[in-house]
Enzyme design. Structure first.
Site, mmCIF file in Angstrom:
data_model
loop_
_atom_site.group_PDB
_atom_site.id
_atom_site.type_symbol
_atom_site.label_atom_id
_atom_site.label_comp_id
_atom_site.label_asym_id
_atom_site.label_seq_id
_atom_site.Cartn_x
_atom_site.Cartn_y
_atom_site.Cartn_z
ATOM 1 N N ASN A 101 54.607 -97.777 -33.976
ATOM 2 C CA ASN A 101 55.373 -96.734 -33.262
ATOM 3 C C ASN A 101 56.795 -97.235 -33.086
ATOM 4 O O ASN A 101 56.998 -98.328 -32.577
ATOM 5 C CB ASN A 101 54.737 -96.480 -31.889
ATOM 6 C CG ASN A 101 55.545 -95.505 -31.050
ATOM 7 O OD1 ASN A 101 56.351 -94.730 -31.569
ATOM 8 N ND2 ASN A 101 55.345 -95.540 -29.745
ATOM 9 N N GLU A 489 68.577 -74.484 -18.843
ATOM 10 C CA GLU A 489 67.178 -74.905 -18.929
ATOM 11 C C GLU A 489 66.292 -73.739 -19.392
ATOM 12 O O GLU A 489 65.372 -73.921 -20.189
ATOM 13 C CB GLU A 489 66.745 -75.452 -17.558
ATOM 14 C CG GLU A 489 65.277 -75.826 -17.424
ATOM 15 C CD GLU A 489 64.799 -76.882 -18.396
ATOM 16 O OE1 GLU A 489 65.616 -77.487 -19.114
ATOM 17 O OE2 GLU A 489 63.579 -77.080 -18.462
ATOM 18 N N LYS A 493 63.909 -73.834 -22.753
ATOM 19 C CA LYS A 493 62.460 -73.578 -22.737
ATOM 20 C C LYS A 493 62.094 -72.547 -23.798
ATOM 21 O O LYS A 493 61.116 -72.696 -24.518
ATOM 22 C CB LYS A 493 61.994 -73.052 -21.366
ATOM 23 C CG LYS A 493 61.924 -74.053 -20.261
ATOM 24 C CD LYS A 493 60.717 -74.960 -20.307
ATOM 25 C CE LYS A 493 61.006 -76.304 -20.880
ATOM 26 N NZ LYS A 493 61.825 -77.252 -20.246
ATOM 27 N N GLU A 496 62.335 -74.065 -27.316
ATOM 28 C CA GLU A 496 61.362 -75.078 -27.695
ATOM 29 C C GLU A 496 59.944 -74.561 -27.808
ATOM 30 O O GLU A 496 59.198 -75.031 -28.671
ATOM 31 C CB GLU A 496 61.444 -76.328 -26.813
ATOM 32 C CG GLU A 496 61.130 -76.121 -25.353
ATOM 33 C CD GLU A 496 61.246 -77.428 -24.572
ATOM 34 O OE1 GLU A 496 61.472 -77.357 -23.369
ATOM 35 O OE2 GLU A 496 61.098 -78.509 -25.163
HETATM 36 C C1 F6R Z 1 62.351 -80.246 -22.783
HETATM 37 C C2 F6R Z 1 62.091 -81.668 -22.751
HETATM 38 C C3 F6R Z 1 63.102 -82.580 -23.347
HETATM 39 C C4 F6R Z 1 63.228 -83.829 -22.474
HETATM 40 C C5 F6R Z 1 64.118 -84.870 -23.143
HETATM 41 C C6 F6R Z 1 64.317 -86.081 -22.255
HETATM 42 O O1 F6R Z 1 61.322 -79.529 -22.182
HETATM 43 O O2 F6R Z 1 61.093 -82.090 -22.247
HETATM 44 O O3 F6R Z 1 64.332 -81.974 -23.513
HETATM 45 O O4 F6R Z 1 63.765 -83.455 -21.235
HETATM 46 O O5 F6R Z 1 63.523 -85.262 -24.346
HETATM 47 O O6 F6R Z 1 63.092 -86.643 -21.910
HETATM 48 P P1 F6R Z 1 62.916 -87.582 -20.671
HETATM 49 O O7 F6R Z 1 63.092 -86.781 -19.445
HETATM 50 O O8 F6R Z 1 61.547 -88.155 -20.810
HETATM 51 O O9 F6R Z 1 63.987 -88.641 -20.775
#
Ligand code: F6R
Length: 620
Positions: A101, A489, A493, A496
């Site tokens: 990974n 936001e 949503k 995505e």
């Molecule tokens: C959208 C979403 C992504 C995350 C982004 C950052 O629903 O989940 O845009 O917000 O990839 O992720 P984190 O918050 O884990 O740093």
């Protein structure tokens, strides 16, 4: 991003691997595979697409894996090479089999050396190349653990690998060199390794988060840790997880995303209880913790984040500046790290990340630490890299979020930022401090108001509007003030999970270009609750209406003049009347989440695992 599970013990290994990979499915993947020992020989089953395809292969020949008690499994999110069976993991090179990974940055250099020595990689991946390195080291006489360790000296980039060899059946070696890896001792004997803790919870709550540069060696006798750099044995502390299996299930909801939208009131209550000293009766009683001291020292705040977390940061900026009068700047982590930012003395940097593993956000925190700038994390995952690398952490307590699209972690992030704003207002003696006690009384009621909102007419109206607008060719989400980042936001949503083009805009900006796109085929979702910006937003809406777009309005139930401008009207429940405008994002957000969810389910997309997306973005 890719998911890894490794197991050795007394249980049927393939069963443990598949169940574990299922729990990692939320991370997003496009192919999958497992490898297991059949006697002293390794066998691999892998396939393009969903895990079911691997299960079909396994079920077509049960006898081959039924007895296996040691193996590794993987879900791949393609970076180097297409999502084909050939490129799926595990990869076998001679007697060595591995899963990986992350990214091997110098893979081209390694490939040239390997090909020059007469080896022929079968896949297009960077991952497979690591197997050749291990093979060579074992041929020089090293055991598996030492061969993996030496091989890592040739690799650049953040990654983790888990490796087995037919020369040492029953041994699973894992390395964490960037991408996370978590290990646990199986109470029935043996051990399990995975990319995050969710596959482990079924067997134990006592887990060990590997540190950067740790190796874990699992066998039937248990689990040992070594340093990747020196090879010396290490002692690692166990952490007790407070997540329950029950919390991971869908509990009757059609999707995790829907369940998580409805869990937002609980996520807020838990976050509040996690951060405040509830015995005290003063407003915003942040419990004593290192993060509070850091905040106290801040002359300026810089917040870095990506995606949804960046939207939370934008709202946080508005709040902290409004309530505490502390200057706040917000940056996309991926931009900040590659320009030449000026970070003045007295700045405290906050990294927001639900997963705590986002590569760009972590990179900024590391850069800042090198410059001795104090760093704070806001994250949902205890033990995540961000939580361990930042100087202090404020946790959101949203519980595990399985839907790839962030919902409850976003509102929980907002809650943390609002709590910090109120705390700083009092601490700094800001002019707003007189309003703080009354504001705090309202804030603690937000989870209840949100719960009411989720059962209100607003949600029925949202579903109805979504059903009627599913064929719209594009969407604008507009708002001003706190509603502007909420609009961003909302658009994210929809993109995505419903794969529909959508843009979030500051309502005042529409006329500076995008209004040219408005026609009868477009829908504009306008956020105009009763706040200081409502009248300005409504006048922007008139401009849109004149050009024929369909309009969805969200505003106060009593706002009949706004309602009359809209084709679809979503009234905020009357319980929200009189609420401080700072609190409105908590009520607007779930409406937009549900709006996208409805459109996506009508379109029939894979809501919990949208295409091309990953839950934790551990590559740049
Ligand atoms: C959208 C979403 C992504 C995350 C982004 C950052 O629903 O989940 O845009 O917000 O990839 O992720 P984190 O918050 O884990 O740093």
């Amino acid at each position: 991003m890719c998911g890894i599970v490794g197991y050795v013990g007394t249980r049927p290994a393939v069963d443990v691997l598949i169940r574990g990979l299922r729990r990692l499915e939320y991370r997003g993947y496009d192919s999958a595979g497992v490898a297991f020992f059949r006697g002293s020989r390794l066998e691999i089953r892998k396939a393009e697409g969903k895990l079911e395809n691997v299960e079909k292969l396994l079920n077509s020949n049960l006898s081959s894996h039924g007895e296996a008690t040691c193996g590794i499994g993987h879900t791949r999110w393609a970076t180097h090479g297409k999502p084909t069976t050939q490129n799926a993991h595990p990869h076998q090179t001679g007697h060595v089999v591995l899963v990986h990974n992350g990214i091997i940055e110098n893979y081209q250099e390694i490939k040239r050396e390997i090909v020059a020595k007469g080896f022929h990689p079968k896949s297009e991946t960077d991952s497979e190349l690591f197997g050749f390195l291990v093979l060579q080291e074992m041929d020089r006489g090293a055991n598996l653990t030492e061969a993996v360790r030496r091989s890592f000296a040739h690799v650049q980039g953040a990654c983790s690998v888990v490796v087995m060899s037919e020369r040492e059946p029953g041994v699973v070696v894992g390395v964490r060199n960037g991408s996370p890896l978590v290990a646990a001792r199986d109470p029935l004997g043996g051990a399990i390794l995975a990319s995050d803790a969710q596959p482990l919870i079924e067997y134990t709550r006592e887990v060990i988060f590997l540190e950067q540069g740790d190796m874990a060696v699992a066998s039937r006798d248990g689990l040992r840790f070594f340093s990747l750099e020196s090879g010396r044995e290490l002692q690692r502390e166990t952490a007790t997880l407070d997540w329950s299996l029950e919390k991971l299930d869908k509990q009757g909801f059609a999707h995790y995303m829907l369940k998580e939208i409805h869990e937002q009131p609980t996520a807020l209550v838990d976050t509040l209880n996690g951060l405040l000293d509830r015995v005290r009766t003063d407003p915003f009683p942040l419990a004593e913790q290192p993060g509070v001291k850091l905040l106290d020292s801040a002359r300026e705040i810089l917040i870095v984040a990506c995606g949804t977390s960046w939207h939370a940061a934008q709202i946080g900026k508005y709040w902290i500046e409004r309530w505490a009068r502390v200057p706040v700047s917000v940056d996309l982590a991926s931009e900040f790290r590659y320009r030449s930012p000026v970070v003045g003395p007295g700045t405290v940097v906050i990294g927001i990340s639900q997963s705590g593993e986002t590569a760009d956000t972590l990179a900024v925190i590391r850069q800042m630490k090198e410059q001795r700038i104090p760093t704070l994390a806001v994250t949902n995952v205890r033990g995540s890299t961000l939580s361990r690398e930042a100087d202090a952490v404020f946790y959101t307590s949203a519980g595990p979020e399985i839907g790839v699209a962030a919902t409850k972690t976003f509102t929980a992030q907002l809650f943390v930022l609002l709590l910090l704003s109120g705390y700083l207002s009092l601490r700094r003696g800001a002019d707003s401090r007189a309003e703080i006690p009354a504001f705090f009384e309202q804030l603690v009621k937000v989870p209840h108001i949100l719960a009411d909102c989720l059962g209100s007419e607003a949600m029925t109206a949202t579903r109805k509007a979504a059903a009627e607008l599913v064929t719209s060719k594009g969407f604008f989400f507009i708002g001003r003030g706190y509603s502007f980042p909420v609009a961003l936001e909302g658009a994210l949503k929809l993109k995505e999970i419903a794969y529909i083009h959508a843009e979030g805009y500051a309502a005042g900006e529409l006329k500076h270009g995008p209004i040219a796109m408005i026609d009868e085929g477009m829908t504009v979702v306008v956020l105009a609750p009763q706040d200081a910006w409502r009248d300005k937003t409504v006048s922007n809406l008139e401009e849109v209406k004149a050009r024929g777009a369909r309009i969805v309005g969200i505003g106060a139930a009593s706002d009949s003049s706004l309602a009359s401008l809209c084709h679809h009207w979503i009234p905020l429940p009357s319980i929200t009347q009189g609420l401080d405008e700072s609190l409105l994002p908590f009520l607007l957000t779930p409406i937009l989440q549900l709006f996208s969810y409805e459109i996506a389910t009508i379109k029939g997309t894979d809501v919990d695992k949208p295409r091309n997306l990953a839950k934790s973005v551990t590559v740049e």
